[in-house]
Scaffold this motif. Structure first.
Motif, PDB file in Angstrom:
ATOM      1  N   TYR A  36       0.666  -1.103   0.222  1.00 49.60           N
ATOM      2  CA  TYR A  36      -0.194  -0.111   0.014  1.00 49.60           C
ATOM      3  C   TYR A  36       0.873   1.240   0.033  1.00 49.60           C
ATOM      4  O   TYR A  36       1.791   1.202   0.618  1.00 49.60           O
ATOM      5  N   GLN A  38       0.895   5.461   0.927  1.00 50.34           N
ATOM      6  CA  GLN A  38       0.117   6.202   1.549  1.00 50.34           C
ATOM      7  C   GLN A  38       0.537   7.791   1.374  1.00 50.34           C
ATOM      8  O   GLN A  38       1.776   7.961   1.736  1.00 50.34           O
ATOM      9  N   PRO A  44      -3.963   4.777   3.212  1.00 51.98           N
ATOM     10  CA  PRO A  44      -3.344   3.998   2.156  1.00 51.98           C
ATOM     11  C   PRO A  44      -4.064   3.434   0.823  1.00 51.98           C
ATOM     12  O   PRO A  44      -5.136   3.246   1.081  1.00 51.98           O
ATOM     13  N   PHE A  89       3.668   0.837   2.532  1.00 51.91           N
ATOM     14  CA  PHE A  89       3.728  -0.329   3.511  1.00 51.91           C
ATOM     15  C   PHE A  89       3.452  -1.647   2.996  1.00 51.91           C
ATOM     16  O   PHE A  89       2.694  -1.835   1.813  1.00 51.91           O
ATOM     17  N   ASP A  93      -1.074 -11.594   5.139  1.00 52.14           N
ATOM     18  CA  ASP A  93      -2.273 -12.118   5.501  1.00 52.14           C
ATOM     19  C   ASP A  93      -2.047 -13.460   6.336  1.00 52.14           C
ATOM     20  O   ASP A  93      -1.696 -14.503   5.683  1.00 52.14           O
ATOM     21  N   LEU A  97      -4.778  -8.693   7.887  1.00 46.15           N
ATOM     22  CA  LEU A  97      -3.471  -8.282   7.636  1.00 46.15           C
ATOM     23  C   LEU A  97      -2.739  -7.585   8.602  1.00 46.15           C
ATOM     24  O   LEU A  97      -3.285  -7.017   9.364  1.00 46.15           O
ATOM     25  N   PHE A  99       0.331  -5.161   8.927  1.00 47.88           N
ATOM     26  CA  PHE A  99       1.240  -4.323   8.222  1.00 47.88           C
ATOM     27  C   PHE A  99       2.487  -4.073   8.835  1.00 47.88           C
ATOM     28  O   PHE A  99       2.885  -4.400  10.061  1.00 47.88           O
ATOM     29  N   GLY A 100       3.659  -3.702   7.798  1.00 45.32           N
ATOM     30  CA  GLY A 100       5.039  -3.522   8.286  1.00 45.32           C
ATOM     31  C   GLY A 100       4.657  -1.994   8.889  1.00 45.32           C
ATOM     32  O   GLY A 100       3.910  -1.120   8.912  1.00 45.32           O
ATOM     33  N   THR A 101       6.054  -1.652   9.430  1.00 47.71           N
ATOM     34  CA  THR A 101       5.993  -0.291  10.103  1.00 47.71           C
ATOM     35  C   THR A 101       6.308   0.839   9.006  1.00 47.71           C
ATOM     36  O   THR A 101       6.365   1.957   9.390  1.00 47.71           O
TER      37      THR A 101
ATOM     38  N   TYR B  35      -9.161   0.605  11.457  1.00 50.36           N
ATOM     39  CA  TYR B  35      -7.754   0.280  11.767  1.00 50.36           C
ATOM     40  C   TYR B  35      -7.182   1.631  12.736  1.00 50.36           C
ATOM     41  O   TYR B  35      -7.781   2.772  12.586  1.00 50.36           O
ATOM     42  N   GLY B  40       4.156   7.054  12.492  1.00 50.95           N
ATOM     43  CA  GLY B  40       5.360   6.289  12.481  1.00 50.95           C
ATOM     44  C   GLY B  40       5.216   4.876  12.318  1.00 50.95           C
ATOM     45  O   GLY B  40       6.101   3.910  12.338  1.00 50.95           O
ATOM     46  N   GLN B  41       3.895   4.209  12.297  1.00 51.87           N
ATOM     47  CA  GLN B  41       3.576   2.776  12.191  1.00 51.87           C
ATOM     48  C   GLN B  41       2.562   2.574  11.308  1.00 51.87           C
ATOM     49  O   GLN B  41       2.047   3.397  10.520  1.00 51.87           O
ATOM     50  N   GLY B  42       2.447   1.182  10.828  1.00 55.87           N
ATOM     51  CA  GLY B  42       1.503   0.812   9.886  1.00 55.87           C
ATOM     52  C   GLY B  42       0.201   0.616  10.800  1.00 55.87           C
ATOM     53  O   GLY B  42      -0.037   0.652  11.971  1.00 55.87           O
ATOM     54  N   PRO B  43      -0.819   0.753  10.141  1.00 56.28           N
ATOM     55  CA  PRO B  43      -2.124   0.522  10.530  1.00 56.28           C
ATOM     56  C   PRO B  43      -2.405  -0.778  11.424  1.00 56.28           C
ATOM     57  O   PRO B  43      -1.910  -1.722  10.721  1.00 56.28           O
ATOM     58  N   LEU B  91      -8.541   4.939  10.843  1.00 53.94           N
ATOM     59  CA  LEU B  91      -8.591   4.789   9.240  1.00 53.94           C
ATOM     60  C   LEU B  91      -9.941   3.799   9.242  1.00 53.94           C
ATOM     61  O   LEU B  91      -9.722   2.563   9.886  1.00 53.94           O
ATOM     62  N   TYR B 100      -9.296 -11.126   3.579  1.00 57.14           N
ATOM     63  CA  TYR B 100      -8.294 -10.093   3.451  1.00 57.14           C
ATOM     64  C   TYR B 100      -7.616  -9.842   2.201  1.00 57.14           C
ATOM     65  O   TYR B 100      -6.467  -9.444   1.816  1.00 57.14           O
ATOM     66  N   PHE B 106      -9.308   2.724   1.753  1.00 54.49           N
ATOM     67  CA  PHE B 106      -9.347   3.270   2.863  1.00 54.49           C
ATOM     68  C   PHE B 106      -9.914   4.643   2.708  1.00 54.49           C
ATOM     69  O   PHE B 106      -9.778   5.359   1.707  1.00 54.49           O
TER      70      PHE B 106
END
Lengths: 109, 115
Positions: A36, A38, A44, A89, A93, A97, A99-101, B35, B40-43, B91, B100, B106
């Motif tokens: 994704y 963003q 995203p 990101f 799954d 899901l 997500f990474g950072t 979400y 600084g982080q992912g959802p 979100l 998923y 979003f």
């Protein structure tokens, strides 16, 4: 549960060069890996995804590769343009899901 | 086609106050997600609805967070009482498929600041 690690956290590349973002995941049962993008102040947006029965997928300047044995997957952007600047990101799954950072990509004109 | 609508876009409250966020998904999308995205982080998934039923709320802090989706369309997420660590972007996303492995659409998010 699933754990997704993403590197690098920030990446700057010259316009026209390639960018590569890498992710690793922990759950071998995961079989869907989306990426994704963003942009600032927005939600995203899916740019590409890959499923576990495929090793590589390409869509114009964007490609994703998956190595299920090593449990890692990567996003490749070629011929980068200023509009590619955003936070990217990865996700994996395993029933939901994870997500990474994120990677903040900056394209230098 | 209209996208996922969220409101308010921004909200500032003091700790221990309450706040509510609203989401209207894309028409025809049966699956709706909330979400939490900390700076600084992912959802991180809070809750997933399929029509008006809850599919997954395992990561929702139920002592302070609640969510509902009446009539299987709009949804609200409420926080009461808010804590400093709840400062984040909330979100909302919707999808056509119930799992998923399909695209999540979003909204632009609701940014919460707790002072």
């Amino acid at each position: 549960g699933e754990n997704v690690e993403q590197h690098p956290s920030t990446l700057s590349v010259q316009e026209g060069d390639s960018a590569v973002i890498k992710c690793t995941y922990s759950d071998s049962a995961s079989n869907y890996f989306p990426w994704y993008k963003q942009e600032l102040g927005k939600g995203p947006q899916l740019i590409i995804d890959i499923r576990s029965n495929v090793g590589e997928k390409k869509d114009q300047r964007i490609a994703v590769t998956l190595n299920k044995t090593a449990k890692h997957f990567s996003l490749h952007i070629t011929e980068t343009q200023p509009e590619d600047s955003a936070v990217y990101f990865c996700a994996a799954d395993d029933e939901k899901l994870t997500f990474g950072t994120g990677t903040r990509l900056t394209i230098i004109p | 086609e209209a996208g996922v609508a969220q409101s308010p876009r921004y909200k500032i409250i003091e700790k221990r106050q309450s706040v509510a966020f609203w989401c209207n998904p894309i028409s025809g999308h049966a699956t709706l997600y909330w979400y939490q995205q900390i700076l600084g982080q992912g959802p991180k998934l809070l809750i997933q609805f399929q029509n008006n039923g809850v599919v997954d709320d395992s990561q929702l802090p139920k002592d302070r967070f609640s969510a509902e989706r009446l009539k299987g369309v709009d949804s609200t997420l409420k926080i009461q009482p808010a804590k400093l660590e709840d400062s984040a972007v909330y979100l909302c996303a919707s999808s056509l498929v119930p799992d998923y492995t399909g695209e999540l659409f979003f909204g632009e998010g609701s940014r919460l600041t707790v002072l």
